[in-house]
Design a protein around this motif. Structure first.
Motif, PDB file in Angstrom:
ATOM      1  N   SER A   1       1.137  10.436  -4.478  1.00 35.17           N
ATOM      2  CA  SER A   1      -0.124   9.706  -4.455  1.00 35.17           C
ATOM      3  C   SER A   1      -0.028   8.577  -5.469  1.00 35.17           C
ATOM      4  O   SER A   1       0.770   8.634  -6.415  1.00 35.17           O
ATOM      5  CB  SER A   1      -1.312  10.621  -4.784  1.00 35.17           C
ATOM      6  N   GLY A   2      -0.821   7.535  -5.262  1.00 33.96           N
ATOM      7  CA  GLY A   2      -0.760   6.393  -6.152  1.00 33.96           C
ATOM      8  C   GLY A   2      -2.086   5.688  -6.283  1.00 33.96           C
ATOM      9  O   GLY A   2      -2.890   5.660  -5.344  1.00 33.96           O
ATOM     10  N   LEU A   3      -2.311   5.119  -7.457  1.00 37.66           N
ATOM     11  CA  LEU A   3      -3.498   4.316  -7.734  1.00 37.66           C
ATOM     12  C   LEU A   3      -3.014   2.883  -7.874  1.00 37.66           C
ATOM     13  O   LEU A   3      -2.325   2.541  -8.839  1.00 37.66           O
ATOM     14  CB  LEU A   3      -4.179   4.795  -9.014  1.00 37.66           C
ATOM     15  N   ALA A   4      -3.320   2.037  -6.906  1.00 35.17           N
ATOM     16  CA  ALA A   4      -2.757   0.691  -6.850  1.00 35.17           C
ATOM     17  C   ALA A   4      -3.833  -0.355  -7.112  1.00 35.17           C
ATOM     18  O   ALA A   4      -4.849  -0.392  -6.411  1.00 35.17           O
ATOM     19  CB  ALA A   4      -2.113   0.440  -5.494  1.00 35.17           C
ATOM     20  N   PRO A   5      -3.625  -1.232  -8.097  1.00 37.21           N
ATOM     21  CA  PRO A   5      -4.614  -2.283  -8.369  1.00 37.21           C
ATOM     22  C   PRO A   5      -4.315  -3.550  -7.587  1.00 37.21           C
ATOM     23  O   PRO A   5      -3.163  -3.886  -7.310  1.00 37.21           O
ATOM     24  CB  PRO A   5      -4.432  -2.530  -9.869  1.00 37.21           C
ATOM     25  N   LEU A   6      -5.357  -4.257  -7.217  1.00 36.21           N
ATOM     26  CA  LEU A   6      -5.275  -5.622  -6.725  1.00 36.21           C
ATOM     27  C   LEU A   6      -6.112  -6.467  -7.672  1.00 36.21           C
ATOM     28  O   LEU A   6      -6.855  -5.936  -8.505  1.00 36.21           O
ATOM     29  CB  LEU A   6      -5.810  -5.710  -5.291  1.00 36.21           C
ATOM     30  N   ARG A   7      -5.994  -7.778  -7.555  1.00 36.06           N
ATOM     31  CA  ARG A   7      -6.712  -8.631  -8.495  1.00 36.06           C
ATOM     32  C   ARG A   7      -8.217  -8.422  -8.406  1.00 36.06           C
ATOM     33  O   ARG A   7      -8.907  -8.336  -9.420  1.00 36.06           O
ATOM     34  CB  ARG A   7      -6.383 -10.103  -8.204  1.00 36.06           C
ATOM     35  N   GLU A   8      -8.741  -8.292  -7.192  1.00 38.55           N
ATOM     36  CA  GLU A   8     -10.177  -8.172  -6.993  1.00 38.55           C
ATOM     37  C   GLU A   8     -10.604  -6.793  -6.496  1.00 38.55           C
ATOM     38  O   GLU A   8     -11.780  -6.566  -6.248  1.00 38.55           O
ATOM     39  CB  GLU A   8     -10.663  -9.224  -5.982  1.00 38.55           C
ATOM     40  N   SER A   9      -9.667  -5.884  -6.313  1.00 38.98           N
ATOM     41  CA  SER A   9     -10.005  -4.578  -5.761  1.00 38.98           C
ATOM     42  C   SER A   9      -8.899  -3.594  -6.129  1.00 38.98           C
ATOM     43  O   SER A   9      -8.255  -3.738  -7.167  1.00 38.98           O
ATOM     44  CB  SER A   9     -10.177  -4.685  -4.235  1.00 38.98           C
ATOM     45  N   GLY A  10      -8.686  -2.618  -5.279  1.00 41.16           N
ATOM     46  CA  GLY A  10      -7.653  -1.624  -5.498  1.00 41.16           C
ATOM     47  C   GLY A  10      -7.809  -0.499  -4.490  1.00 41.16           C
ATOM     48  O   GLY A  10      -8.753  -0.482  -3.689  1.00 41.16           O
ATOM     49  N   PHE A  11      -6.893   0.450  -4.521  1.00 43.12           N
ATOM     50  CA  PHE A  11      -6.999   1.593  -3.620  1.00 43.12           C
ATOM     51  C   PHE A  11      -6.251   2.781  -4.198  1.00 43.12           C
ATOM     52  O   PHE A  11      -5.375   2.638  -5.055  1.00 43.12           O
ATOM     53  CB  PHE A  11      -6.468   1.256  -2.221  1.00 43.12           C
ATOM     54  N   TRP A  12      -6.644   3.949  -3.751  1.00 47.81           N
ATOM     55  CA  TRP A  12      -5.937   5.182  -4.070  1.00 47.81           C
ATOM     56  C   TRP A  12      -5.482   5.792  -2.760  1.00 47.81           C
ATOM     57  O   TRP A  12      -6.245   5.806  -1.776  1.00 47.81           O
ATOM     58  CB  TRP A  12      -6.833   6.183  -4.809  1.00 47.81           C
ATOM     59  N   VAL A  13      -4.261   6.309  -2.715  1.00 45.72           N
ATOM     60  CA  VAL A  13      -3.761   6.897  -1.481  1.00 45.72           C
ATOM     61  C   VAL A  13      -2.753   7.995  -1.776  1.00 45.72           C
ATOM     62  O   VAL A  13      -1.957   7.897  -2.717  1.00 45.72           O
ATOM     63  CB  VAL A  13      -3.123   5.821  -0.562  1.00 45.72           C
TER      64      VAL A  13
ATOM     65  N   GLY B   1      -8.444   6.878 -16.731  1.00 46.22           N
ATOM     66  CA  GLY B   1      -8.633   8.293 -16.425  1.00 46.22           C
ATOM     67  C   GLY B   1      -8.146   8.653 -15.044  1.00 46.22           C
ATOM     68  O   GLY B   1      -7.526   9.711 -14.837  1.00 46.22           O
ATOM     69  N   MET B   2      -8.399   7.776 -14.074  1.00 49.32           N
ATOM     70  CA  MET B   2      -7.921   8.035 -12.716  1.00 49.32           C
ATOM     71  C   MET B   2      -6.396   7.989 -12.649  1.00 49.32           C
ATOM     72  O   MET B   2      -5.784   8.678 -11.837  1.00 49.32           O
ATOM     73  CB  MET B   2      -8.520   7.023 -11.741  1.00 49.32           C
ATOM     74  N   ALA B   3      -5.772   7.180 -13.502  1.00 55.39           N
ATOM     75  CA  ALA B   3      -4.312   7.134 -13.544  1.00 55.39           C
ATOM     76  C   ALA B   3      -3.754   8.482 -13.992  1.00 55.39           C
ATOM     77  O   ALA B   3      -2.748   8.965 -13.453  1.00 55.39           O
ATOM     78  CB  ALA B   3      -3.845   6.022 -14.476  1.00 55.39           C
ATOM     79  N   VAL B   4      -4.399   9.116 -14.965  1.00 55.97           N
ATOM     80  CA  VAL B   4      -3.971  10.447 -15.409  1.00 55.97           C
ATOM     81  C   VAL B   4      -4.209  11.470 -14.310  1.00 55.97           C
ATOM     82  O   VAL B   4      -3.337  12.292 -13.986  1.00 55.97           O
ATOM     83  CB  VAL B   4      -4.714  10.856 -16.701  1.00 55.97           C
ATOM     84  N   LEU B   5      -5.390  11.431 -13.704  1.00 62.65           N
ATOM     85  CA  LEU B   5      -5.719  12.377 -12.638  1.00 62.65           C
ATOM     86  C   LEU B   5      -4.754  12.237 -11.467  1.00 62.65           C
ATOM     87  O   LEU B   5      -4.281  13.237 -10.904  1.00 62.65           O
ATOM     88  CB  LEU B   5      -7.154  12.133 -12.169  1.00 62.65           C
ATOM     89  N   ASN B   6      -4.443  11.006 -11.094  1.00 58.95           N
ATOM     90  CA  ASN B   6      -3.522  10.779  -9.985  1.00 58.95           C
ATOM     91  C   ASN B   6      -2.136  11.335 -10.297  1.00 58.95           C
ATOM     92  O   ASN B   6      -1.469  11.878  -9.413  1.00 58.95           O
ATOM     93  CB  ASN B   6      -3.415   9.287  -9.688  1.00 58.95           C
ATOM     94  N   THR B   7      -1.688  11.199 -11.537  1.00 56.02           N
ATOM     95  CA  THR B   7      -0.370  11.723 -11.907  1.00 56.02           C
ATOM     96  C   THR B   7      -0.312  13.226 -11.693  1.00 56.02           C
ATOM     97  O   THR B   7       0.674  13.762 -11.173  1.00 56.02           O
ATOM     98  CB  THR B   7      -0.058  11.379 -13.376  1.00 56.02           C
ATOM     99  N   ILE B   8      -1.363  13.915 -12.087  1.00 53.62           N
ATOM    100  CA  ILE B   8      -1.407  15.368 -11.908  1.00 53.62           C
ATOM    101  C   ILE B   8      -1.341  15.729 -10.433  1.00 53.62           C
ATOM    102  O   ILE B   8      -0.598  16.632 -10.031  1.00 53.62           O
ATOM    103  CB  ILE B   8      -2.695  15.934 -12.544  1.00 53.62           C
ATOM    104  N   LEU B   9      -2.076  15.007  -9.619  1.00 53.16           N
ATOM    105  CA  LEU B   9      -2.133  15.335  -8.191  1.00 53.16           C
ATOM    106  C   LEU B   9      -0.845  14.983  -7.465  1.00 53.16           C
ATOM    107  O   LEU B   9      -0.304  15.818  -6.729  1.00 53.16           O
ATOM    108  CB  LEU B   9      -3.305  14.597  -7.540  1.00 53.16           C
ATOM    109  N   GLY B  10      -0.349  13.761  -7.643  1.00 53.48           N
ATOM    110  CA  GLY B  10       0.832  13.382  -6.859  1.00 53.48           C
ATOM    111  C   GLY B  10       1.627  12.238  -7.434  1.00 53.48           C
ATOM    112  O   GLY B  10       2.396  11.600  -6.714  1.00 53.48           O
ATOM    113  N   GLY B  11       1.479  11.967  -8.741  1.00 54.17           N
ATOM    114  CA  GLY B  11       2.081  10.773  -9.317  1.00 54.17           C
ATOM    115  C   GLY B  11       3.429  10.944  -9.967  1.00 54.17           C
ATOM    116  O   GLY B  11       3.971   9.981 -10.496  1.00 54.17           O
ATOM    117  N   TYR B  12       4.001  12.149  -9.929  1.00 57.28           N
ATOM    118  CA  TYR B  12       5.354  12.331 -10.458  1.00 57.28           C
ATOM    119  C   TYR B  12       6.001  13.525  -9.758  1.00 57.28           C
ATOM    120  O   TYR B  12       5.368  14.219  -8.959  1.00 57.28           O
ATOM    121  CB  TYR B  12       5.329  12.495 -11.977  1.00 57.28           C
ATOM    122  N   PHE B  13       7.295  13.730 -10.038  1.00 60.92           N
ATOM    123  CA  PHE B  13       8.038  14.715  -9.248  1.00 60.92           C
ATOM    124  C   PHE B  13       7.524  16.143  -9.437  1.00 60.92           C
ATOM    125  O   PHE B  13       7.675  16.983  -8.555  1.00 60.92           O
ATOM    126  CB  PHE B  13       9.525  14.654  -9.601  1.00 60.92           C
ATOM    127  N   GLY B  14       6.903  16.410 -10.568  1.00 59.56           N
ATOM    128  CA  GLY B  14       6.379  17.757 -10.811  1.00 59.56           C
ATOM    129  C   GLY B  14       4.918  17.906 -10.457  1.00 59.56           C
ATOM    130  O   GLY B  14       4.271  18.874 -10.887  1.00 59.56           O
TER     131      GLY B  14
END
Length: 430
Positions: free
Chosen positions: A306-318, A274-287
């Motif tokens: 903006s991007g939602l980036a996973p790590l093996r044990e964590s992650g971040f949104w920026v 769900g956060m991947a979809v939300l991030n796309t709307i906010l800043g995840g593609y050219f439109g």
């Protein structure tokens, strides 16, 4: 005549065939994953190791050991290695991130035996010649010194330092003087322990047959190689408190680099799709909304995302952008404005439909051909333990998530009080 004012008809039945890899356990314990697809006589062989920077005891050991695998073996010089790969029309690339390190070979099938024999020498018997290490030290130090003159680099380091801690493997960055400390003994020790059959996974994709599988087993799957060891997957505790607003001063900078974000979760978290979809709307593609606001409407920046980036044990949104210094505060204001719109206004159906189609197209692209499929399965292995249900959950979320559910996610994870704001630039130019 084609009427370019009329958009093309959108035709997608919503079904994406997820081709699963065949799993083979080799005699020495290496897991081999194969994807037999494609019509061309080419293959992609990827070796993945638990050899990311989180496992190093000394800064630059992981990246140095992996980057310099092709700089010399017990029987070949770096030039001879390069010439032989070129002769067979093969190509290798090495990668090292926070969690994993690896090497990928692209080869014509008819030259796969010769190419894999060369890879075997590179992985099992690298020597890290002192002459090549000295070149690595000088070039690496010079490159990093140049990078540290950029506000984008400064703000990235400050952001990771803030959310993970400078001494945490996920927040650690090399400094120029660290290159002077790169030693042959450290690289050899790391290679023997972490670039070994212990914990190794091999992905073989392309137009392959039993002959290619047998070749992999012969060269890499019989006896254990490397130094036996017990991999320590533990990580230090993450910081629970931090300064919410961070500034990195760079005198006379004409631009500011902005990062607004927070620590998040790995891809196994149920809210990730769900956060991947939300991030796309906010800043995840050219439109995206941020692009329309900061670039198209305000003209503050050439690009914002903006991007939602996973790590093996964590992650971040920026979310981030580079803007003219005079636009630093207005740009931050607009970023927060768009974040708050997601928290207070339902996303219109037309916009949500557009993003659904975009994400479905991206999903199709990730399975377009054996190499793209292999990259997708590799990512699934690294961050989801080869749980194919993640892909099905992602597609289901793209199809079915509602504006109300997206608003709830925005309020849950994008509260401005929980976000870190990092800026690198010159205060005097704002």
């Amino acid at each position: 005549m084609l009427n370019r004012k009329t958009p093309p008809i959108q035709a997608h039945n919503g079904h994406i065939e997820v081709k699963e890899a065949q799993e083979i356990m080799l005699p020495n314990g290496i897991k081999l994953l194969t994807i037999n697809a494609g019509t061309q006589e080419v293959s992609r062989t990827e070796f993945i190791f638990n050899a990311g920077t989180r496992f190093q005891k000394k800064v630059l050991t992981s990246r140095g050991a992996i980057t310099m695998l092709t700089e010399g073996t017990a029987t070949l010089s770096s030039m001879q290695i390069a010439e032989q790969f070129d002769f067979y029309g093969s190509y290798v690339e090495q990668t090292a991130d926070r969690d994993f390190g690896g090497l990928t070979l692209f080869s014509l099938n008819k030259f796969l035996p010769q190419s894999l024999e060369l890879v075997e020498k590179v992985l099992k018997t690298p020597t890290y010649p002192e002459k090549e290490i000295q070149t690595y030290r000088v070039k690496g130090k010079q490159t990093l010194q140049v990078e540290l003159g950029k506000v984008s680099t400064l703000v990235r380091q400050k952001f990771f330092d803030t959310i993970f801690g400078a001494n945490h493997p996920y927040g650690e960055f090399a400094q120029p003087e660290d290159y002077d400390k790169v030693e042959q003994a450290d690289l050899l020790d790391f290679q023997q322990k972490h670039i070994s059959s212990t914990g190794c996974t091999i992905f073989l994709a392309g137009k392959i047959s039993d002959a290619e599988v047998a070749l992999i087993e012969k060269l890499f799957g019989q006896e254990p190689w490397g130094k036996p060891h017990q991999t320590d997957f533990s990580l230090p505790s993450l910081p629970q408190t931090f300064e919410q607003k961070q500034w990195v001063e760079k005198a006379d900078a004409v631009q500011s680099a902005i990062r607004v974000g927070r620590r998040m979760f790995p891809r196994t978290h149920p809210d990730f799709p769900g956060m991947a979809v939300l991030n796309t709307i906010l800043g995840g593609y050219f439109g995206s909304r941020l692009m329309k606001n900061l670039r198209e409407d305000k003209g503050y920046t050439y690009g914002v995302s903006s991007g939602l980036a996973p790590l093996r044990e964590s992650g971040f949104w920026v979310a981030g952008a580079e803007v003219g210094s005079e636009f630093t505060l207005p740009a931050l204001e607009q970023i927060y404005l768009e974040i708050n719109r997601l928290r207070t206004e339902l996303i219109p159906n037309e916009e949500l439909s557009l993003v659904r189609n975009y994400l479905l197209g991206e999903a199709l692209r990730t399975f377009d051909g054996p190499f793209a499929t292999a990259e997708t399965i590799t990512s699934l292995y690294e961050y989801n333990d080869l749980d194919y249900s993640f892909l099905h959950n992602m597609l289901h979320t793209i199809h079915n998530i509602t504006s109300k559910e997206l608003m709830e996610l925005a309020n849950k994870y994008l509260n401005p009080n929980d976000l870190i704001e990092c800026v690198a630039g010159s205060v005097s130019n704002i």
